[in-house]
Write a protein that holds these residues in place. Structure first.
Motif, PDB file in Angstrom:
ATOM      1  N   UNK A 231       0.851  -1.186   0.000  1.00 13.97           N
ATOM      2  CA  UNK A 231       0.000   0.000   0.000  1.00 13.97           C
ATOM      3  C   UNK A 231       0.887   1.236   0.000  1.00 13.97           C
ATOM      4  N   UNK A 232       0.514   2.218  -0.840  1.00 18.97           N
ATOM      5  CA  UNK A 232       1.280   3.455  -0.921  1.00 18.97           C
ATOM      6  C   UNK A 232       0.358   4.587  -1.330  1.00 18.97           C
ATOM      7  N   UNK A 233       0.302   5.621  -0.548  1.00 20.67           N
ATOM      8  CA  UNK A 233      -0.519   6.796  -0.801  1.00 20.67           C
ATOM      9  C   UNK A 233      -1.967   6.416  -1.125  1.00 20.67           C
ATOM     10  N   UNK A 234      -2.536   5.591  -0.263  1.00 20.26           N
ATOM     11  CA  UNK A 234      -3.936   5.181  -0.383  1.00 20.26           C
ATOM     12  C   UNK A 234      -4.227   4.328  -1.618  1.00 20.26           C
ATOM     13  N   UNK A 235      -3.205   3.704  -2.208  1.00 15.99           N
ATOM     14  CA  UNK A 235      -3.390   2.808  -3.350  1.00 15.99           C
ATOM     15  C   UNK A 235      -2.737   1.474  -3.014  1.00 15.99           C
ATOM     16  N   UNK A 236      -3.237   0.393  -3.644  1.00 18.03           N
ATOM     17  CA  UNK A 236      -2.607  -0.911  -3.457  1.00 18.03           C
ATOM     18  C   UNK A 236      -2.100  -1.423  -4.793  1.00 18.03           C
ATOM     19  N   UNK A 237      -1.042  -2.232  -4.737  1.00 21.92           N
ATOM     20  CA  UNK A 237      -0.455  -2.806  -5.943  1.00 21.92           C
ATOM     21  C   UNK A 237      -1.003  -4.218  -6.130  1.00 21.92           C
ATOM     22  N   UNK A 238      -1.610  -4.475  -7.298  1.00 24.77           N
ATOM     23  CA  UNK A 238      -2.081  -5.810  -7.656  1.00 24.77           C
ATOM     24  C   UNK A 238      -1.276  -6.289  -8.854  1.00 24.77           C
ATOM     25  N   UNK A 239      -0.958  -7.586  -8.874  1.00 26.36           N
ATOM     26  CA  UNK A 239      -0.144  -8.138  -9.953  1.00 26.36           C
ATOM     27  C   UNK A 239      -0.904  -9.243 -10.676  1.00 26.36           C
ATOM     28  N   UNK A 240      -0.573  -9.432 -11.957  1.00 22.75           N
ATOM     29  CA  UNK A 240      -1.140 -10.500 -12.756  1.00 22.75           C
ATOM     30  C   UNK A 240      -0.031 -11.511 -13.039  1.00 22.75           C
TER      31      UNK A 240
ATOM     32  N   UNK B 119       2.430 -13.993 -14.699  1.00 25.55           N
ATOM     33  CA  UNK B 119       2.986 -13.960 -16.051  1.00 25.55           C
ATOM     34  C   UNK B 119       3.516 -15.305 -16.518  1.00 25.55           C
ATOM     35  N   UNK B 120       3.382 -16.379 -15.711  1.00 25.66           N
ATOM     36  CA  UNK B 120       3.894 -17.689 -16.103  1.00 25.66           C
ATOM     37  C   UNK B 120       2.857 -18.749 -15.816  1.00 25.66           C
ATOM     38  N   UNK B 121       2.975 -19.876 -16.512  1.00 27.41           N
ATOM     39  CA  UNK B 121       2.103 -21.030 -16.260  1.00 27.41           C
ATOM     40  C   UNK B 121       2.543 -21.723 -14.972  1.00 27.41           C
ATOM     41  N   UNK B 122       1.698 -22.393 -14.246  1.00 24.47           N
ATOM     42  CA  UNK B 122       0.273 -22.534 -14.521  1.00 24.47           C
ATOM     43  C   UNK B 122      -0.501 -21.284 -14.096  1.00 24.47           C
ATOM     44  N   UNK B 123      -1.675 -21.187 -14.597  1.00 25.22           N
ATOM     45  CA  UNK B 123      -2.617 -20.100 -14.288  1.00 25.22           C
ATOM     46  C   UNK B 123      -2.115 -18.747 -14.779  1.00 25.22           C
ATOM     47  N   UNK B 124      -1.526 -18.763 -15.966  1.00 26.05           N
ATOM     48  CA  UNK B 124      -1.078 -17.542 -16.621  1.00 26.05           C
ATOM     49  C   UNK B 124      -2.231 -16.545 -16.711  1.00 26.05           C
ATOM     50  N   UNK B 125      -1.985 -15.292 -16.365  1.00 22.30           N
ATOM     51  CA  UNK B 125      -2.980 -14.243 -16.513  1.00 22.30           C
ATOM     52  C   UNK B 125      -3.872 -14.049 -15.297  1.00 22.30           C
ATOM     53  N   UNK B 126      -3.770 -14.937 -14.311  1.00 22.41           N
ATOM     54  CA  UNK B 126      -4.608 -14.753 -13.122  1.00 22.41           C
ATOM     55  C   UNK B 126      -3.930 -13.814 -12.140  1.00 22.41           C
TER      56      UNK B 126
END
Ligand SMILES: [Zn+2]
Length: 64
Positions: A46-55, A57-64
């Motif tokens: 969390x930074x300045x009232x925002x959170x970092x979310x990531x997707x 990038x590798x299998x398994x479950x690529x893109x989740x």
């Protein structure tokens, strides 16, 4: 592993939907039993009232 730790039904080794490796899967409740004793921890940056979310990038479950 022969039996499910959740319901006691027999398990079968197969590749679950959305995975790429064979796992022990319960024939009745479909619980996937992973054989991975590694401990995993997570955090929510969390930074300045925002959170970092990531997707993923590798299998398994690529893109989740
Ligand atoms: Zn089960």
């Amino acid at each position: 592993m022969n039996y499910c730790s959740r319901c006691g039904a027999p398990v079968t080794q197969k590749v679950p939907l959305g995975d790429n490796l064979p796992r022990h899967v319960c024939n009745q409740c479909e619980l996937i039993h992973y054989h991975n004793p590694k401990i995993v921890a997570g955090c929510i940056p969390e930074w300045e009232n925002q959170i970092l979310l990531c997707r993923r990038a590798i299998e398994p479950r690529l893109g989740l």
